[in-house]
Scaffold this motif. Structure first.
Motif, mmCIF file in Angstrom:
data_model
loop_
_atom_site.group_PDB
_atom_site.id
_atom_site.type_symbol
_atom_site.label_atom_id
_atom_site.label_comp_id
_atom_site.label_asym_id
_atom_site.label_seq_id
_atom_site.Cartn_x
_atom_site.Cartn_y
_atom_site.Cartn_z
ATOM 1 N N SER A 256 -2.320 -5.675 -1.240
ATOM 2 C CA SER A 256 -2.110 -5.125 -2.582
ATOM 3 C C SER A 256 -1.187 -5.995 -3.440
ATOM 4 O O SER A 256 -1.416 -6.134 -4.646
ATOM 5 C CB SER A 256 -1.546 -3.700 -2.497
ATOM 6 N N GLU B 114 -3.358 -0.827 -7.767
ATOM 7 C CA GLU B 114 -2.503 -0.317 -6.695
ATOM 8 C C GLU B 114 -2.849 1.135 -6.365
ATOM 9 O O GLU B 114 -2.835 1.540 -5.197
ATOM 10 C CB GLU B 114 -1.028 -0.416 -7.109
ATOM 11 N N LEU C 167 -6.131 1.192 -4.366
ATOM 12 C CA LEU C 167 -5.914 0.731 -2.999
ATOM 13 C C LEU C 167 -5.178 1.788 -2.171
ATOM 14 O O LEU C 167 -5.417 1.932 -0.979
ATOM 15 C CB LEU C 167 -5.118 -0.576 -3.001
ATOM 16 N N ASN D 91 3.785 -1.067 -8.808
ATOM 17 C CA ASN D 91 3.846 -0.623 -7.415
ATOM 18 C C ASN D 91 4.647 0.659 -7.274
ATOM 19 O O ASN D 91 4.272 1.573 -6.538
ATOM 20 C CB ASN D 91 4.470 -1.724 -6.545
#
Length: 332
Positions: free
Chosen positions: A212, A76, A79, A230
């Motif tokens: 994601s 995460e 990304l 996240n």
């Protein structure tokens, strides 16, 4: 992995406390620019918190789940670096004053965190009920990876439906009023462009979740780990934005590295689905191998980018200089 409602509640409360501290204690709505030095310090704090949480998962749930959490967090986070290109375009397009960028980014990320939580809940329910969802997630990640390799307008920001609706129906002032979201204009209360930018950041980040979230579900199917990975990646995104600054344009191979990671996870998801449907020849890729692939790819991508980036920059400047010389010669 069994997580009680109490643990969920305490985790969400802790995350909200950190966000509140960032908004009201660290930044304090002052007018100082968020410098690279401040960004580096608080980025270290956020990464430290993420690592401490992972150690806690290791202590209470074991190495397997800790590995899944760290794999999800690193994915995460990597990304999110690519997403920063679009954030920079948004802030530039709306001419957000630098001293107000921290506030608007943080507010937008709070919106994204809430909406991602809903997205994760739906994804977890679908995976728990329908094994074939892994095929869809896997195919989508492979398609996304192909798109990254082909290149595209990753630096281009396109207004989504929510943002267009907000700009049409919400009374908005023409000018900023410091870091405020509301102001008075001609005797009536209206929102400032800060609120519109906040909606742009939050809604755009949800679009990023379309790749994601499936990617992290390829590393762990535990909703608690998906959400916390996240959350920690998003909470440090503001500081990462100011820390990287001009470095993002030097990460010339980042898209290729992310494409490889997404493609790998996509294949992993499809193999897992085949295995669940009884295909004995389909291997299950262990989490340690996933971690090794992700970390190795990011390391190689970063080293190659930093080695080639300066050279490309010089070549670009040389080409620009040649064009200017040619234009001058034509005018002469």
């Amino acid at each position: 992995m069994s997580v009680s409602p109490l643990i969920w509640s305490l985790t969400i409360a802790g995350i909200l406390a950190v966000i509140a501290a960032d908004l009201f204690l660290i930044h304090r709505n002052d007018t100082r620019e968020f410098t690279t030095r401040r960004a580096a310090f608080w980025s270290g704090i956020y990464i430290g918190l993420a690592v401490l949480f992972g150690i806690g998962v290791w202590a209470f749930a074991g190495g397997r789940y800790a590995g899944e959490y760290f794999g999800g967090f690193v994915t995460e986070k990597s990304l999110s670096v690519d997403n920063l290109f679009v954030f920079m375009v948004i802030l530039t397009r709306f001419a957000v004053p630098r001293h107000a960028q921290h506030t608007v980014l943080m507010a937008g990320i709070v919106i994204a965190l809430v909406l991602r939580g809903l997205f994760i809940a739906v994804g977890a329910a679908a995976i728990a009920t329908f094994t074939w969802v892994f095929f869809i997630f896997g195919a989508f990640l492979i398609w996304t990876a192909i798109g990254l390799v082909r290149g595209g307008d990753e630096d281009e920001f396109k207004e989504n439906g929510l943002l267009r609706w907000a700009k049409r129906v919400i009374p908005t002032s023409d000018d900023y009023d410091g870091a405020r979201f509301l102001t008075r204009e001609s005797g009536r209360r209206v929102v400032t462009p800060m609120a519109i930018v906040m909606i742009a950041i939050g809604s755009t980040d949800v679009l990023f979740a379309l790749d994601s979230i499936p990617a992290i579900f390829g590393l762990t199917t535990e909703p608690y780990l998906v959400f916390t990975a996240n959350a920690f990646a998003l909470m440090g995104l503001v500081q990462l934005y100011f820390l990287l600054g001009g470095l993002t344009d030097r990460l010339v191979y980042l898209a290729h590295g992310l494409a490889f990671i997404l493609g790998f996870i996509g294949v992993k998801l499809i193999l897992h689905a085949l295995h669940e449907y009884g295909a004995g020849w389909a291997p299950e890729i262990p989490i340690w191998l996933s971690l090794a692939v992700i970390a190795g790819t990011l390391a190689a991508t970063t080293v190659a980018s930093l080695a080639v980036g300066p050279k490309r920059s010089k070549d670009a400047k040389a080409a620009e200089g040649s064009e200017q010389d040619a234009a001058a010669a034509r005018e002469g």
